[in-house]
Design a protein around this motif. Sequence first.
Motif, mmCIF file in Angstrom:
data_model
loop_
_atom_site.group_PDB
_atom_site.id
_atom_site.type_symbol
_atom_site.label_atom_id
_atom_site.label_comp_id
_atom_site.label_asym_id
_atom_site.label_seq_id
_atom_site.Cartn_x
_atom_site.Cartn_y
_atom_site.Cartn_z
ATOM 1 N N GLU A 168 1.239 4.115 1.349
ATOM 2 C CA GLU A 168 0.883 5.030 2.431
ATOM 3 C C GLU A 168 2.118 5.831 2.809
ATOM 4 O O GLU A 168 3.219 5.515 2.381
ATOM 5 C CB GLU A 168 0.431 4.231 3.657
ATOM 6 C CG GLU A 168 -0.843 3.456 3.422
ATOM 7 C CD GLU A 168 -1.283 2.731 4.678
ATOM 8 O OE1 GLU A 168 -1.935 3.369 5.510
ATOM 9 O OE2 GLU A 168 -0.963 1.547 4.822
ATOM 10 N N ARG A 208 0.863 -1.187 0.000
ATOM 11 C CA ARG A 208 0.000 0.000 0.000
ATOM 12 C C ARG A 208 0.898 1.235 0.000
ATOM 13 O O ARG A 208 1.837 1.314 0.792
ATOM 14 C CB ARG A 208 -0.890 0.045 1.260
ATOM 15 C CG ARG A 208 -1.905 -1.073 1.301
ATOM 16 C CD ARG A 208 -2.801 -0.962 2.521
ATOM 17 N NE ARG A 208 -3.476 -2.231 2.750
ATOM 18 C CZ ARG A 208 -4.219 -2.509 3.810
ATOM 19 N NH1 ARG A 208 -4.409 -1.595 4.733
ATOM 20 N NH2 ARG A 208 -4.786 -3.694 3.938
ATOM 21 N N GLN A 227 1.256 -9.556 6.323
ATOM 22 C CA GLN A 227 0.081 -9.907 7.121
ATOM 23 C C GLN A 227 0.009 -11.407 7.312
ATOM 24 O O GLN A 227 0.509 -12.177 6.489
ATOM 25 C CB GLN A 227 -1.210 -9.442 6.418
ATOM 26 C CG GLN A 227 -1.426 -7.935 6.481
ATOM 27 C CD GLN A 227 -2.767 -7.501 5.921
ATOM 28 O OE1 GLN A 227 -3.382 -8.205 5.108
ATOM 29 N NE2 GLN A 227 -3.233 -6.340 6.330
ATOM 30 N N ARG A 247 -13.702 0.120 10.016
ATOM 31 C CA ARG A 247 -12.699 -0.524 9.172
ATOM 32 C C ARG A 247 -12.647 0.135 7.789
ATOM 33 O O ARG A 247 -13.618 0.674 7.309
ATOM 34 C CB ARG A 247 -12.932 -2.033 9.022
ATOM 35 C CG ARG A 247 -13.291 -2.723 10.287
ATOM 36 C CD ARG A 247 -12.146 -3.395 10.985
ATOM 37 N NE ARG A 247 -11.487 -4.394 10.180
ATOM 38 C CZ ARG A 247 -10.230 -4.281 9.754
ATOM 39 N NH1 ARG A 247 -9.520 -3.227 10.055
ATOM 40 N NH2 ARG A 247 -9.687 -5.232 9.047
ATOM 41 N N ALA A 288 -3.614 -0.388 15.483
ATOM 42 C CA ALA A 288 -4.189 -1.727 15.382
ATOM 43 C C ALA A 288 -3.112 -2.732 14.988
ATOM 44 O O ALA A 288 -2.343 -2.483 14.064
ATOM 45 C CB ALA A 288 -5.301 -1.722 14.352
ATOM 46 N N TYR A 307 4.485 0.631 6.547
ATOM 47 C CA TYR A 307 5.408 0.442 5.427
ATOM 48 C C TYR A 307 4.618 0.323 4.132
ATOM 49 O O TYR A 307 3.413 0.137 4.150
ATOM 50 C CB TYR A 307 6.237 -0.841 5.647
ATOM 51 C CG TYR A 307 6.916 -0.828 6.983
ATOM 52 C CD1 TYR A 307 8.095 -0.111 7.165
ATOM 53 C CD2 TYR A 307 6.344 -1.468 8.087
ATOM 54 C CE1 TYR A 307 8.701 -0.051 8.405
ATOM 55 C CE2 TYR A 307 6.940 -1.407 9.334
ATOM 56 C CZ TYR A 307 8.114 -0.696 9.492
ATOM 57 O OH TYR A 307 8.699 -0.622 10.725
HETATM 58 P P1 AMP Z 1 -6.308 -3.909 7.210
HETATM 59 O O1 AMP Z 1 -6.184 -4.880 6.094
HETATM 60 O O2 AMP Z 1 -6.194 -2.486 6.769
HETATM 61 O O3 AMP Z 1 -7.428 -4.187 8.117
HETATM 62 O O4 AMP Z 1 -4.996 -4.138 8.086
HETATM 63 C C1 AMP Z 1 -4.839 -5.193 8.981
HETATM 64 C C2 AMP Z 1 -3.594 -4.938 9.788
HETATM 65 O O5 AMP Z 1 -2.467 -4.854 8.928
HETATM 66 C C3 AMP Z 1 -3.588 -3.610 10.519
HETATM 67 O O6 AMP Z 1 -4.226 -3.731 11.762
HETATM 68 C C4 AMP Z 1 -2.131 -3.292 10.655
HETATM 69 O O7 AMP Z 1 -1.607 -3.922 11.804
HETATM 70 C C5 AMP Z 1 -1.529 -3.914 9.432
HETATM 71 N N1 AMP Z 1 -1.226 -2.882 8.412
HETATM 72 C C6 AMP Z 1 -2.078 -2.265 7.567
HETATM 73 N N2 AMP Z 1 -1.425 -1.386 6.778
HETATM 74 C C7 AMP Z 1 -0.125 -1.448 7.143
HETATM 75 C C8 AMP Z 1 1.078 -0.789 6.708
HETATM 76 N N3 AMP Z 1 1.071 0.094 5.716
HETATM 77 N N4 AMP Z 1 2.248 -1.114 7.320
HETATM 78 C C9 AMP Z 1 2.290 -2.027 8.316
HETATM 79 N N5 AMP Z 1 1.196 -2.681 8.764
HETATM 80 C C10 AMP Z 1 0.013 -2.403 8.191
#
Ligand code: AMP
Length: 418
Positions: free
Chosen positions: A112, A110, A124, A255, A277, A119
Amino acid sequence: MQTIRGFRDILPEHISLWQKVEKEAFALFESFGFKEIRIPVLEKTELFARSIGETTDIVEKEMYTFPDSKGNGLTLRPEATASIARSYIQHKMYAADPVRKFYMTGPMFRRERPQKGRYRQFYQIDVEVFGVESAYADVELIFLLNDLFKRLGLTGLSAHINSLGCPECRPAFQKALLDFLGERKDLLCENCARRIQKNPLRILDCKTASCQKALEGAPATINHLCPACDDHFTIVRTTLEKQGVEFIVDKSLVRGLDYYTRTAWEIKTTTLGAQSAVAGGGRYDGLVKELGGPATPAIGFAIGFDRLVEVMEQLEIESIKPTLDLFIVALGDQAMEKAYQWSCELNQQGVRTEVDFRGKSLKSLMKRANKLNANHVLIAGEDELNKNQLILRNMNTKDQTFIAIDNLVPELMTILKK
Ligand code: AMP
């Protein structure tokens, strides 16, 4: 050459916590009946646009999307759920057995703003259940996640849960939200002002201060649930209570992805400074149908692996220390040749053995044995070879014994495997 911004190497000296998590997590998932699935990192852009939602931050701003040589839009996966749902449909898994339980781990992408815990390539651990509508599937996943974090020794976490309702109750909630926001529209950020008609729920997830202010006292999804969603959420809450899993009902939790219905949750930590989170999950009963499969209820969660490891480092949770069973000090060509063969045999038998092939002196080899944390050192010099007897030194007790060359490997195995 350097890595690109937001991308990083995870070096061998940091990997043992990652491996500890994988070992613990996969064993637990397997015992709960989950099977590993591996999916591509690259998919058609359309898959994510349709599943995550056109008006989400991920799809609007954060995806690594590019055309291939034929001009087809491709995207590096920003998450795993959409791909696993695609796989479930593509392979018609529902036909043989609609109930499927998967886990996987791997990188997500992503774009971001990089910072600690965020990052552009991150990892995940993902768990998904297809084909079960019952609220017990929801509770089981929250329980599983809670249990995993407990086993890993994590503290300072809190589980936030909410219910987002379903297509039955959502229109009434959206209307209530839009009515509430009526006079407060001027407070909304540019992004939310644009999204409000298409996707009012996204506003609940906006972190800008003015949107947060606009949302003070806003209606909550849990006060607008239809009876079926209400019953579902009641089972989730009461069962978690019975199991002693602590949680907070968090009305503001929506979410960042559009496909969620009913139960949604996040596990938050304060260990990394501001509350963030480490894991998030939810039910997505409409997604399989939306992607062209039969109507199939589904639910899953994703752990942010990088953040989880950062929390474990902060809490000084012990990783598995790499040790060496045996270091062979080989002095001279003849000893080197033999040492090479013994070490291959011992490693094949599960005795972790190393030889330094660089022809160094006894002193520097002993130093290296210490550096590698060797439990035993076998000294094979010319003298020892001539006498047919090698010296085995226990590096912890400093005791030394002689071992005959003739029966070396079996004898070492009995001593070192004790
Ligand atoms: P999500 O898919 O957005 O629900 O993300 C699930 C988990 O992935 C989040 O709770 C974060 O711990 C982790 N996460 C999401 N985006 C990032 C990122 N850019 N860098 C590191 N961890 C991330």
